[in-house]
Design an enzyme around this catalytic site. Structure first.
Site, PDB file in Angstrom:
ATOM      1  N   ASP A  63      22.550  17.075   1.792  1.00  0.00           N
ATOM      2  CA  ASP A  63      22.356  16.340   0.564  1.00  0.00           C
ATOM      3  C   ASP A  63      23.691  15.726   0.156  1.00  0.00           C
ATOM      4  OD1 ASP A  63      20.966  15.539  -1.857  1.00  0.00           O
ATOM      5  OD2 ASP A  63      22.143  17.072  -2.871  1.00  0.00           O
ATOM      6  N   ASP A  68      21.549  21.572  -3.100  1.00  0.00           N
ATOM      7  CA  ASP A  68      21.780  22.376  -4.288  1.00  0.00           C
ATOM      8  C   ASP A  68      20.671  22.264  -5.318  1.00  0.00           C
ATOM      9  OD1 ASP A  68      22.218  19.790  -4.991  1.00  0.00           O
ATOM     10  OD2 ASP A  68      24.130  20.112  -6.001  1.00  0.00           O
ATOM     11  N   ASP A  81      15.814  20.092  -3.005  1.00  0.00           N
ATOM     12  CA  ASP A  81      16.267  20.468  -1.666  1.00  0.00           C
ATOM     13  C   ASP A  81      15.588  21.737  -1.148  1.00  0.00           C
ATOM     14  OD1 ASP A  81      18.188  18.386  -1.573  1.00  0.00           O
ATOM     15  OD2 ASP A  81      19.536  19.591  -2.796  1.00  0.00           O
TER      16      ASP A  81
END
Length: 890
Positions: free
Chosen positions: A330, A630, A634
């Site tokens: 990410d 985080d 996700d």
């Protein structure tokens, strides 16, 4: 499509009508109760909890565990209670560890449920009430203020400067300014485009609003994420390799033992002796220390990772990182700092970078505008402190506005001092239609007071309203097209660009005519902002690439921003590298996606389900995938990946619970340390398997070949069990302390389908095992030929000492023993010395001779045994030299 199914495409009035509610009165209590019975509680669904005994029973389904339990039963039958207890302790230990891991993995859904707001403010029966968030129903009118967590999915019907932080759900690093107008279907490509919606689990950061509940519980976008979390976890590479190893080993051992028993009977040996010999060999041939060694190796690796700020939630994850071929990361908060930063200010044809001296007064005036046309506020107790703007933590508000305050501070301008000198007297707040914000400030022009209006906003919105360019000497001509071209060029670099302008007034204008007020502006300049990459992330990406691991960025952010950050980090080398967006993925079937994933390194504007599709496409191409992240968005991909890596500080509880590895310091570079540790651990597991199976092979060859060479059975059952106990015990466990091989991070990842016995290991096991068996039988034949009565003790001793020499020689697959040194693994050296002492005790301690059926050897006989054992070390070193030459030639 009815408004209840696509509320963002319809007007607030139509949505409220579809839900049978008056926005100014809300639902009646009776109606809310009826709808609650129909729709259920506004909670995320939970599956039935697995009972503890079910979790515990699952730990005994592994084939290797069943083999070990069988070995324990066999050992008990032959009277080896010690072996039985050791095996049972190992099995129970592994079951307890696996049970704890399974129990902790079940916490992901519990953490997701805790995201729901505890209470919500609603309008029911015309009165404002505070009710439990779980009691909300579709049609409820919810009132929001800054700081509230959104309790359900809302269609906004009334707002006042509302801004929402949706980063945990969408991955967007910038707070979203909300509006109430209906959207066109073609303008909505991702969740983040629904600017007239507020989603459950996100947070209001500014302003206030009123909205009608359109989805609750599992029907919310957060509930859809929870559904995605309900996926089966894949077995780790280590688990797959050990399972295959255990099955092949058990079948081979049983077959060999059956042959030895039959051959012995045909030779006329006593059936009971041959039965005990075959059973003892079966127990010895199965390396029951293997699970213990694996557990110790992984536990030590986990402890080393905690020291490096990485918490391992599942022990096999440490080794899995050694097999990872792709890291899907990410962007927001993982590769970047998750805070906006002013990159540059372009004014009057000159560029200023924060930290450099200001080039001129135009730049100073632009920074003054950035600080004053700004709603960021000083934190508690900080507003009056000198230099309060030095730290981002001292300023609260929209990340973009706090970044502008810090940029002004870098130019020597303090917001608190500017506000004291130029107090705000009026404002026109930002809205998504105008894409501008204007504030009016009292200033002094010599002895006569006056007013100045500062405007900031999107360049395409501000520049058409500018007629001139501001300079200290008066207005100058403005080339708006050139400025717009500069803004577009900065935007393609992934920068968020704002235009700053001003206008002087002699008195407060009529702000009812905002178009007239925000006209005839004088441009001050363009300021470009970005969520900057972490400094350590760039080095980590470089290390991953050198280790043969492909980094991939998957984000909910804008494609240009994602590409620019990926280029800065080195994930892509081409500044025009292809980017797949969520819209692209939506029009792509799984086969087409699998064909593209090998080339694409950046994905933007993707939703949680699409992240899982990307991970699965990579896995279908044979990759082992690590996914870092985080946010709530996700979590499903973290669980679906071969190893999920969550952020410990900035991450959500959901992400941490779904992950296998948590970075306590949110440092992407810690992943590189984990990869190194995973490779070291797997190398050491291979070394143990090489050592244990070669020794076991030597034992099998010794007993299997003796009858074929017309020699008596060379070992007693107690000899076999003793050798198994002392050689597979401490020396094998001490291999856990073996340092990493040189160049461990310069070699490519192991192919996920690679066998545990690859790179010549099975040939080594058979060849060196045959050598050990041949040496034992050669010593036996020599002792029988020379009439030595304790020939069986000599075979017993050669077998033990040969394995001690072997374990020292295989400490490195490439480096010779004299180069790595005897003292570089002190635990192993100590274990070898202890084992040698124990073996000598079985020979020279009189009380142990009848127990182990041994006799004291003469010095010459012991010398023959030691010399035979040393031959094994010489052979292993010659093999390493031969393989090294082949690699160099190849």
């Amino acid at each position: 499509m009815p408004p209840s199914n696509a509320p963002h495409l319809h007007t607030p009035e139509a949505v409220a009508q579809a839900h049978g509610v008056a926005p100014d009165a809300g639902l009646h209590a009776d109606e809310a109760l009826r709808r609650s019975a129909t729709h259920g509680a506004n909670e995320l669904a939970t599956g039935p909890d697995r009972p503890w005994w079910h979790l515990l029973a699952d730990q005994f389904k592994d084939f290797m565990v069943l083999v070990l339990l069988g070995a324990a039963a066999i050992a008990g039958l032959v009277g080896e209670v010690t072996d039985t207890l050791v095996i049972l302790v190992i099995v129970v230990l592994n079951a307890v560890i696996g049970f704890v891991q399974a129990w902790r993995a079940d916490q992901a859904m519990a953490a997701l449920r805790q995201l729901a707001a505890a209470h919500a403010t609603v309008l029911r029966g015309g009165a404002v009430q505070v009710v439990p968030a779980s009691a909300l129903v579709p049609g409820d009118i919810v009132l929001l203020e800054a700081g509230n967590q959104i309790p359900a999915d809302l269609r906004l019907i009334e707002i006042a400067q509302l801004q929402v932080d949706e980063s945990a759900l969408t991955g967007e690093s910038i707070t979203v300014a909300k509006q109430t107008q209906a959207l066109a279907a073609e303008d909505v490509g991702a969740l983040g485009d629904c600017t007239n919606m507020a989603f459950k689990g996100t947070t209001a950061t500014h302003g206030r609003a009123r909205g009608v509940v359109v989805a609750t519980g599992m029907r919310t976008e957060l509930g859809k994420v929870a559904t995605l979390l309900d996926t089966d976890e894949r077995s780790t590479p280590l688990q797959l390799r050990l399972a295959a190893f255990g099955k092949r080993l058990a079948l081979a051992v049983l077959g060999i033992c059956a042959v030895i028993f039959v051959v012995g009977i045909l030779r006329g040996e006593a059936p009971l002796l041959m039965a005990l010999t075959a059973i003892s060999l079966a127990v010895a041939a199965i390396p029951e220390a293997l699970p213990a060694v694996v557990t110790v190796l992984l536990a030590l690796g986990a402890r080393r990772m905690v020291a490096a700020n990485a918490l391992v939630r599942r022990l096999p994850s440490v080794e899995t990182l050694g097999s990872v071929t792709t890291i899907c990361s990410d962007k927001t908060g993982t590769l970047t700092q998750n805070r906006m930063h002013a990159e540059l200010l372009l004014a009057h044809g000159q560029t200023w970078v924060p930290g450099d001296p200001l080039p001129g007064p135009v730049h100073a005036e632009a920074l003054r505008a950035a600080a004053l046309c700004n709603d960021a506020t000083a934190g508690p107790g900080e507003g009056s402190k000198p230099g309060a703007a030095q730290a981002g933590a001292h300023w609260q508000g929209d990340p973009t506005e706090t970044a502008l305050v810090l940029a002004a501070h870098a130019g020597g301008l303090e917001k608190t001092a500017l506000e004291a000198a130029c107090p705000r007297v009026q404002e026109q707040p930002f809205d998504s239609d105008r894409k501008r914000m204007t504030t009016f400030h009292q200033v002094a022009h010599g002895a006569h007071p006056g007013l100045v209006a500062y405007t900031k906003g999107a360049p395409e919105s501000v520049l058409p309203r500018c007629t001139r360019q501001w300079t200290p000497d008066g207005p100058a001509p403005l080339n708006a097209d050139a400025v717009l071209a500069s803004a577009s060029r900065l935007a393609t670099q992934g920068l968020r660009v704002l235009a700053l302008a001003r206008r002087d007034h002699t008195r407060l204008p009529d702000t009812n005519d905002i178009d007239a007020v925000e006209s005839q502006l004088h441009l001050l300049g363009l300021i470009a902002l970005i969520d900057p990459p972490r400094a350590e992330a760039q080095a980590a990406v470089r290390d991953c690439i050198s280790a043969g691991i492909t980094p991939v960025m998957i984000t909910g952010d804008h494609p240009a921003t994602a590409r620019a950050i990926a280029h800065r980090l080195g994930i892509v080398q081409d500044p025009d590298a292809p980017v797949l967006t969520g819209a692209d993925l939506a029009g792509m079937d799984d086969a087409a996606l699998r064909a593209r994933v090998e080339q694409v390194r950046v994905y933007a504007r993707v939703d949680p389900a699409q992240k899982i599709r990307i991970v699965e496409a990579l896995q279908a191409q044979g990759h082992f995938v690590a996914m870092t992240g985080d946010g709530v968005n996700d979590a499903p991909a973290l669980k679906r990946a071969d190893i999920g890596v969550a952020m410990g500080q900035g991450g959500t509880d959901v992400a941490r619970e779904a992950a296998s590895l948590v970075l306590l310091d949110d440092n992407f570079a810690s992943i590189v340390a984990a990869v190194r540790e995973g490779r070291r651990i797997y190398d050491n597991i291979r070394k143990f398997v090489r050592y244990a199976m070669t020794g076991n092979s030597g034992e099998i060859w010794t007993i299997f070949l003796a009858p074929l060479l017309l020699l008596p059975i060379p070992l007693q059952p107690i000899h076999i069990l003793w050798v198994n106990l002392v050689t597979d015990g401490l020396p094998g466990l001490a291999l856990a302390a073996e340092p990493a091989e040189p160049g461990i991070m310069q070699r490519p990842p192991r192919p996920p389908q690679e066998s545990l016995f690859a790179h010549g290991m099975w040939q080594h096991i058979l060849g060196v095992g045959l050598l050990i068996g041949g040496l034992c039988l050669a010593v036996q034949a020599w002792a029988l030929h020379t009439g030595r009565e304790h020939w069986q003790t000599m075979v017993f001793t050669v077998l033990t000492l040969a394995q001690m020499v072997h374990v020292m020689a295989i400490r490195s697959e490439q480096q010779p023993l004299w180069r790595i040194g005897l003292l570089s693994n002190r635990p192993l050296l100590g274990a070898v010395v202890l084992t040698f002492g124990l073996q000598m005790a079985t020979i020279y301690v009189p009380a142990l001779n009848p127990v182990f059926k041994t006799e004291p050897l003469t010095l010459a006989e012991l010398g023959v045994c030691v010399a035979a054992a040393l031959v094994v070390g010489v052979a292993v070193e010659l093999e390493k030299a031969w393989r090294k030459r082949r690699r160099e030639e190849g």
